[in-house]
Design an enzyme around this catalytic site. Sequence first.
Site, PDB file in Angstrom:
ATOM      1  N   ARG A 137       0.574 -11.302 -10.057  1.00 48.80           N
ATOM      2  CA  ARG A 137       1.296 -10.299  -9.271  1.00 48.80           C
ATOM      3  C   ARG A 137       0.902  -8.889  -9.704  1.00 48.80           C
ATOM      4  O   ARG A 137       1.615  -7.927  -9.446  1.00 48.80           O
ATOM      5  CB  ARG A 137       2.806 -10.512  -9.415  1.00 48.80           C
ATOM      6  CG  ARG A 137       3.287 -11.860  -8.876  1.00 48.80           C
ATOM      7  CD  ARG A 137       4.807 -11.924  -8.801  1.00 48.80           C
ATOM      8  NE  ARG A 137       5.404 -11.919 -10.130  1.00 48.80           N
ATOM      9  CZ  ARG A 137       5.764 -13.033 -10.792  1.00 48.80           C
ATOM     10  NH1 ARG A 137       5.541 -14.227 -10.244  1.00 48.80           N
ATOM     11  NH2 ARG A 137       6.318 -12.943 -11.976  1.00 48.80           N
ATOM     12  N   ARG A 138      -0.250  -8.793 -10.361  1.00 49.06           N
ATOM     13  CA  ARG A 138      -0.689  -7.510 -10.907  1.00 49.06           C
ATOM     14  C   ARG A 138      -2.065  -7.083 -10.377  1.00 49.06           C
ATOM     15  O   ARG A 138      -2.751  -6.296 -11.015  1.00 49.06           O
ATOM     16  CB  ARG A 138      -0.756  -7.598 -12.438  1.00 49.06           C
ATOM     17  CG  ARG A 138       0.568  -7.985 -13.087  1.00 49.06           C
ATOM     18  CD  ARG A 138       0.397  -8.232 -14.565  1.00 49.06           C
ATOM     19  NE  ARG A 138       1.663  -8.562 -15.212  1.00 49.06           N
ATOM     20  CZ  ARG A 138       1.793  -8.880 -16.507  1.00 49.06           C
ATOM     21  NH1 ARG A 138       0.703  -8.930 -17.268  1.00 49.06           N
ATOM     22  NH2 ARG A 138       2.975  -9.149 -17.015  1.00 49.06           N
ATOM     23  N   CYS A 157      -5.109  10.184   0.478  1.00 47.39           N
ATOM     24  CA  CYS A 157      -4.092   9.831   1.480  1.00 47.39           C
ATOM     25  C   CYS A 157      -3.755   8.343   1.350  1.00 47.39           C
ATOM     26  O   CYS A 157      -2.631   7.977   1.044  1.00 47.39           O
ATOM     27  CB  CYS A 157      -4.586  10.166   2.873  1.00 47.39           C
ATOM     28  SG  CYS A 157      -4.811  11.929   3.150  1.00 47.39           S
ATOM     29  N   ARG A 183       0.258   7.888   1.531  1.00 47.15           N
ATOM     30  CA  ARG A 183       1.288   8.926   1.396  1.00 47.15           C
ATOM     31  C   ARG A 183       1.467   9.713   2.678  1.00 47.15           C
ATOM     32  O   ARG A 183       2.546  10.238   2.970  1.00 47.15           O
ATOM     33  CB  ARG A 183       0.952   9.881   0.253  1.00 47.15           C
ATOM     34  CG  ARG A 183      -0.329  10.669   0.464  1.00 47.15           C
ATOM     35  CD  ARG A 183      -0.524  11.805  -0.525  1.00 47.15           C
ATOM     36  NE  ARG A 183      -1.768  12.494  -0.262  1.00 47.15           N
ATOM     37  CZ  ARG A 183      -1.932  13.457   0.636  1.00 47.15           C
ATOM     38  NH1 ARG A 183      -0.905  13.843   1.370  1.00 47.15           N
ATOM     39  NH2 ARG A 183      -3.108  14.032   0.814  1.00 47.15           N
ATOM     40  N   GLN A 185      -0.354  10.318   6.930  1.00 44.71           N
ATOM     41  CA  GLN A 185      -1.382   9.933   7.896  1.00 44.71           C
ATOM     42  C   GLN A 185      -1.252  10.688   9.211  1.00 44.71           C
ATOM     43  O   GLN A 185      -0.172  10.782   9.798  1.00 44.71           O
ATOM     44  CB  GLN A 185      -1.329   8.442   8.204  1.00 44.71           C
ATOM     45  CG  GLN A 185      -2.489   8.024   9.113  1.00 44.71           C
ATOM     46  CD  GLN A 185      -2.563   6.537   9.308  1.00 44.71           C
ATOM     47  OE1 GLN A 185      -1.778   5.981  10.051  1.00 44.71           O
ATOM     48  NE2 GLN A 185      -3.520   5.895   8.653  1.00 44.71           N
ATOM     49  N   HIS A 224       2.631  11.006  10.940  1.00 40.75           N
ATOM     50  CA  HIS A 224       2.890  12.177  11.766  1.00 40.75           C
ATOM     51  C   HIS A 224       1.902  12.342  12.917  1.00 40.75           C
ATOM     52  O   HIS A 224       0.756  11.915  12.839  1.00 40.75           O
ATOM     53  CB  HIS A 224       2.887  13.457  10.907  1.00 40.75           C
ATOM     54  CG  HIS A 224       1.672  13.606  10.045  1.00 40.75           C
ATOM     55  ND1 HIS A 224       1.641  13.208   8.716  1.00 40.75           N
ATOM     56  CD2 HIS A 224       0.438  14.105  10.305  1.00 40.75           C
ATOM     57  CE1 HIS A 224       0.443  13.453   8.210  1.00 40.75           C
ATOM     58  NE2 HIS A 224      -0.309  14.004   9.152  1.00 40.75           N
ATOM     59  N   ALA A 281      -6.601  19.190  11.960  1.00 42.40           N
ATOM     60  CA  ALA A 281      -5.950  20.175  11.086  1.00 42.40           C
ATOM     61  C   ALA A 281      -6.517  20.050   9.679  1.00 42.40           C
ATOM     62  O   ALA A 281      -6.697  18.958   9.166  1.00 42.40           O
ATOM     63  CB  ALA A 281      -4.447  19.940  11.073  1.00 42.40           C
TER      64      ALA A 281
END
Length: 282
Positions: A137-138, A157, A183, A185, A224, A281
């Site tokens: 699980r690592r 990102c 984090r 998009q 976003h 952007a």
Amino acid sequence: MSLADITFIQMCRDILENGTSTEGEKVRPRWEDGTPAYTIKKFGVVNRYDLSREFPILTLRRTALKSATDELLWIWQRKSNNIHDLHSHIWDEWADEDGSIGKAYGYQLGVKHQYKEGMMDQVDRVIYDLKNNPFSRRIMTNIYVHQDLHEMNLYPCAYSMTFNVTQKKGEDRLTLNAILNQRSQDVLAANNWNVVQYAVLVHMLAQVCGMQAGELVHVIADAHIYDRHIPIIKELIQREPLPAPSFWLNPEVKDFYQFTRDDVKVENYVTGEQIQGIPIAI
């Protein structure tokens, strides 16, 4: 019809109808003319793609599979942070005069770390664990390294992958699943691009480790739609989804480091009209 299209349409509608606007806030991104780039955003978007059912490439408009794969291999296989090793120009805005994007993306995956089994970078560690300890699980990677952020021309990102192996009842081969953590998009410019990239990665790692591809779960903290993208998105999600194409990965490749962008293709890929000149952007 394509399940990826349905997922994309539902996500965009949710953002447009239930998202929050950043208009009036102090935002970092700017349009080319210097105008602040505001967004409508949703926090904590989670999309699931069953890679055993279909390859999650949009049919609403064409996604450039080979270019997306080339960037993925630039990061994960070549572990490069120099745009001269990349065939496209998508990173040009963030490169210095030598072509470097700093200690970002591929650079971090190429850093070797000390494990009890020896020195390995993060990609080699993933492959080692999938082959030798698949039910761990690592099995994960992380390129959001705080001590190096000041030397990155763009903060990562898509920054983390967590792999998880399951055993389906009645099947001999193990199934490889993964979670992609992102984090932030730009939904129009990057959503399906990233989904396609990491779907390819799961297929590649599954093949070289003797497994089959399972689920890809995409977690986006800040999903976003930019203000100048809203009319484009509204038109795009009114289109009729088409049947998903079939995905081909060269079955002869058994070493992850031998894959090229020519080892992937989609067959019977029919799409809506491509959207040209999307403003980005910076």
